[in-house]
Structures are given as structure tokens and as C-alpha cells.
Design an enzyme around this catalytic site. Structure first.
Site, PDB file in Angstrom:
ATOM      1  N   ARG A  75      -8.765  -7.603  -0.808  1.00  0.00           N
ATOM      2  CA  ARG A  75      -7.930  -6.581  -0.197  1.00  0.00           C
ATOM      3  C   ARG A  75      -6.914  -7.289   0.678  1.00  0.00           C
ATOM      4  NH1 ARG A  75      -9.419  -3.285  -3.441  1.00  0.00           N
ATOM      5  NH2 ARG A  75     -10.728  -1.460  -3.067  1.00  0.00           N
ATOM      6  N   GLU A 107       0.247  -1.780  -0.090  1.00  0.00           N
ATOM      7  CA  GLU A 107       0.666  -1.724  -1.493  1.00  0.00           C
ATOM      8  C   GLU A 107       1.082  -0.307  -1.856  1.00  0.00           C
ATOM      9  OE1 GLU A 107      -2.771  -2.907  -3.683  1.00  0.00           O
ATOM     10  OE2 GLU A 107      -2.969  -4.762  -2.590  1.00  0.00           O
ATOM     11  N   HIS A 119      -1.505  -6.037  -7.871  1.00  0.00           N
ATOM     12  CA  HIS A 119      -2.889  -5.547  -7.849  1.00  0.00           C
ATOM     13  C   HIS A 119      -3.343  -5.154  -9.252  1.00  0.00           C
ATOM     14  CE1 HIS A 119      -6.163  -3.617  -5.117  1.00  0.00           C
ATOM     15  NE2 HIS A 119      -6.678  -4.130  -6.221  1.00  0.00           N
TER      16      HIS A 119
END
Lengths: 312, 312
Positions: free
Chosen positions: A231, A260, A278
């Protein structure tokens, strides 16, 4: 009457499957719960949740008959699990099915950054290979020292892969594991000092916030590369950006960021960072497996069966 | 009087070391031999050779007292070894020291292409992540079927790495090897049919020219990825370009091409190819080791000792 609420940005495939299986109510994010009719809210027994927006106690309180939240993904830091437990709400996630893909991206980012493969590609494609001949030398990665921060399921997959590159494996975890030949560090600064490559595979959430601190990053040194597939929150991003901008570490390979997808624009100005959107678990095969496991958890709950992958 | 001729585009570090060790005559490529004084040519007993330009019998005949050619690199296909042997000239190369770096690049290119990491990076950096949210899904690589074409030293390093990604390893070699759990194919078409990823690790030279033929490429299929870290000559490049342009295979990761560095411009128009500027062994550490091994071979020859890594 429906008993399932679907929250999040699903692919068409996943949404189709959810709709066929549960005939649910679907909303884009947790803030939409308040906008549902009271009777609709009262009927919801299970939530199929996807995303990184906070799902807390106040959202749960809008669903008086909620019994479970099935998270899509292994990381469930967006869900306040303590609040869920306090309300008798079970939470599930989708572990294991994504380990391989995420570990693959971690290892590939390490080499892509360390061997300057993205830069070399641009250099060749821009005509400079043709013009100048040999590309500049970079540094050997295999045989080096790698430090895994967090030796859970994914961390172990990463370490197993790096071991095949003859790397000397060091790791931090809350406790020493049964890992012959690998070196345990109880302290992340000691870990960073011992290695050149730091791969972050922690769980998210408050407890690991900025765990990879400015001190840890400084301890890595000028040949150091930080890889993060966990993360954005687990790394002190401001400290990382400073170190990258000032060349105090060599580079980074990052699949995860704060905020994000609207990440800090300073990353875009850096060419010593491999930026991935991601996509660690973003394969057709793995996302299908994640969706199936989420739905299986919801189905098990509705049927009164044991949940497959509970986290509380 | 000097006894060593240095040929090729060396780094400053390597050239310094060669000059200190041998006080040689240095020229850029084999065509320069004819331009040397007759007495200079007659004094040359050893050549330290680097590059991909042809060094054949007619060049050797200009050096009447030549006894050895020390190649910089494991692949010595630029040198006509049969012509050397016929003249009593020994040839050496620099095997093993570069295996790890080259295998690293091969594996990294497979994931970089298969997981669309270069494309995803550009997509994120161009602002599309911020604008559109999730990146498109790609295909899972680990756990898949990989075929190694040529299971020599480097091929085996590649296979060992891919095995750690839980891949099912198939290979072609001139004969079956002692590789429990790996599947031998006596025919490259059969190999390509059995796998999704084909990693070419053949030696160069006439015998392996276009060994990865149009037929082999066709057998790979639409999810197929070709990785080549050997020589551009080992793959039928026209067939590969056609297949890539027509989407008959998914992509390629290439560190080697015909006519480097002035490679076929059709490659630049493709975004399903990872292009690397022949940098497989291009690390500070490995190039230093290659240079050292080349010089050690030349020194051994001048001293009348056994050569370290002869090829004929």
C-alpha cells in the site's frame, strides 16, 4: 427483495457475475449507502466490497441487518474491521489467489528499475542506440542482497523468486520464521542497512503507516532500490520522494501510492522510478479467481455455511 | 615491440586495463588490420577482440604470427573459428561470468512484456491512470508454460529462475539433459506448440540461423511471447515482425537483433515488443569480469600457460 449490496468499481465480467448470482443493489462507493431507501438498507445482509474508499462504522450503521462484508482483494484496510467486529459483522478477503501475480510484478519492477530497462527501451526507440552504439552500464542485481519487509504470504513468494536469482535474502517480520539460510532482522533500519534492495510486502492500515520511514530509506544507501507492492501508506512517501530526487537512493519500483490514482505529480518528473498503476493482481486469471472467491464468501454467508476466508 | 592487437569498441575502463597490461596496438574493427604496417602486423601474436564485425581467415592471414584470439563475450560467432583452427590459432571467450545478468534480462523482459509493464508505465505517466482509474487486465505469467530454446549455461540459468515462478519448464537442446521435471522436445515446433513463452538461448553462428523459424513462431499461438537474448540471427526476424504486426503472437522481449544497432525500424512501430539495446551483460560488475577474463586469457597465452577458456 435483495439481500446483497455491491459497492465499488467492478469490471463488467465481475459485475455480471455478481448480478446473476445475487440480484444485488449496486452503488459506486460507500458514500452511496446513505442515498438508498430505508427499506432497501434494512434488507441488506451482505456487502460485496471493492475499492480503497473508507467503509467505517457509520456506513455499517446505515445497514441495520448487515452480517458480512466480503472484500475484493487481500488488503482490507479500507474496511474498519474493529467497527465490523463490534457490530457482529464478519469480514472476508481474497487471499492467496493473487500472491503469484503480485510477487511477479515486485520482482519484475526490481529488475526493470535496477537494469534501467524502461530507460534503455526509450533510449533505443528514440534512435540513440543507432546513433551512439552501446548503452551505458548499470548494476548487477542477481547475487545481491534483498530485504523483504513483511514475510507474509506474498513476501514469501517474492523471497522464493529472488532466491532463484541467487540473492541473499534478509527479512523483517514481527517474529522470526522458519527460513533456513535467510537472515531475520527485528528492526527495519537494520534490515535496510544490510541490503541494497528493499521489497515492501506489509499489510496496509494504521499499524504499518510510514513503517518504511525516512530512517529506513536513508539506511538503504545510494545503490538502494525500494519496491512497494503493498500500500502507498506503508512507505513515508515524502521521504521516498526526497531521497529519489536527491539521488540518495538509486531508484524505486512502485505499484502503490498514496491517493491513487491521483498520485503525487513529483513521481512523474522522476526517471529513476518504475510507476505501475496498481496492477499487481491485474490479470484476467487472478481477477476472475478473486471475484469467484468474493462471491463464494457471500454465497456461503447467505447459505449459513462457514465463510471461506474470514479475517475477523 | 608489441605482441598484442586490441580490436573493438571497448569502454574506457577496459581500454585502460588493456593498455596497462599489454601496451597493445588498438584499432576499431577488423578492417583496420590491413592498414597496419607490415612489421607491426608481423609482431602480433595475440588479438583481444570485441564486437560483432566479421573476423575471418583473410584478416588472420594478415597476421602471420598470430597464435590466439581472445573474444570479449561468450558468443564468438563473429570469429571464423574453423579458419582459426586451420591456421593453428586458438580462440577463447568469456563464458559463465555473464550468465546471471543475461538470464536476469531474459526473465525481466518476459514479465515486462507479458504484464505490459512498459505500456502501463506510459499510461500512468501520461495522466490516464488519474483520468480513467483502473488499468486494463493482462495475462498471468507465473504458473504458465515456458520453453527454453537451447539449454546451455545461460538457458539453464533462465530455466532455474522461471522454475521459481512455478512455471512448467520445457526445452529444446541437441540432446536430452538430466533435468528432472522438465520436458525435453527434440523439435522446436513441438516445443513451441507445448508452451506460451519461448526464450531463445542458442549459440549464434551459421548453424542456428533462423532456427526459430516462421513455423516455430506460428506454433506458439496468440498468447505467445518470444524472448531472445542470444543473437538476432537465431530468429527468423522477418517472420517474427510479421507475427507481431498481425497479432499472431502476443509480444516479444528482445535484447538482440539483426544489424545492431541499426535495427529494423518496423520494431519501433510496435508496442508489443520490449526493445533492449543488447545490454544483457551490460553491468559494471559483469563487464569488469568479462574484461578480466579476456585479459587473463591473453596473458596466459603470452606466458605459454594453458588458456583459461578455449573454444577450439
Amino acid at each position: 427483495m435483495t439481500a446483497t449490496l455491491v459497492i465499488g468499481p467492478y469490471s463488467d465480467t465481475d459485475l455480471d457475475a455478481l448480478e446473476k448470482t445475487f440480484k444485488p443493489v449496486a452503488i459506486a462507493d460507500p458514500s452511496g449507502i446513505a442515498g438508498l431507501e430505508k427499506s432497501t438498507r434494512a434488507a441488506i445482509a451482505a456487502v460485496a466490497f471493492k475499492g480503497h474508499l473508507h467503509f467505517g462504522g457509520s456506513e455499517m450503521d446505515l445497514l441495520p441487518n448487515l452480517g458480512m462484508i466480503a472484500n475484493y482483494g487481500v488488503g482490507y484496510d479500507a474496511i474498519d474491521v474493529a467497527a465490523a467486529s463490534a457490530r457482529g459483522v464478519k469480514v472476508t478477503n481474497t487471499p492467496d489467489v493473487l500472491n503469484d501475480d503480485v510477487a511477479d510484478i515486485a520482482v519484475a519492477m526490481l529488475f526493470m528499475q535496477g537494469r534501467e530497462m524502461e530507460h534503455a527501451s526509450r533510449w533505443a526507440r528514440s534512435g540513440q542506440w543507432k546513433e551512439k552504439g552501446e548503452y551505458r552500464l548499470n548494476r548487477k542485481i542477481s547475487g545481491g542482497k534483498a530485504g523483504i519487509v513483511g514475510l507474509g504470504r506474498i513476501g514469501r513468494e517474492i523471497a522464493d523468486r529472488l532466491a532463484a536469482f541467487k540473492m541473499d535474502i534478509h527479512y523483517f517480520a514481527r517474529s522470526e520464521k522458519d527460513t533456513p539460510g535467510w537472515t531475520y532482522h527485528a528492526d527495519p533500519v537494520s534490515l535496510a542497512r544490510a541490503v541494497d534492495y528493499l521489497v515492501v510486502a506489509l499489510v496496509g492500515g494504521k499499524e504499518t503507516e510510514k513503517f518504511v520511514s525516512a530512517k529506513v530509506i536513508d539506511a538503504l544507501g545510494p545503490l538502494g532500490i525500494v519496491v512497494n507492492i503493498s500500500r502507498g501508506s506503508t512507505v513515508d512517501e515524502a521521504a521516498l520522494l526526497n531521497a529519489l530526487e536527491q539521488g540518495r537512493i538509486a531508484g524505486a519500483g512502485l505499484d502503490v501510492f498514496l491517493n491513487e490514482p491521483d498520485i503525487d505529480a513529483r513521481f512523474y518528473a522522476l526517471d529513476n522510478v518504475v510507476i505501475q498503476p496498481h496492477q499487481g493482481s491485474g490479470t484476467v486469471e487472478t481477477r476472475a479467481a478473486m471475484g469467484q472467491l468474493q462471491r463464494d464468501n457471500v454465497s456461503a454467508f447467505h447459505a449459513g455455511d462457514a465463510l471461506l476466508t474470514p479475517v475477523n
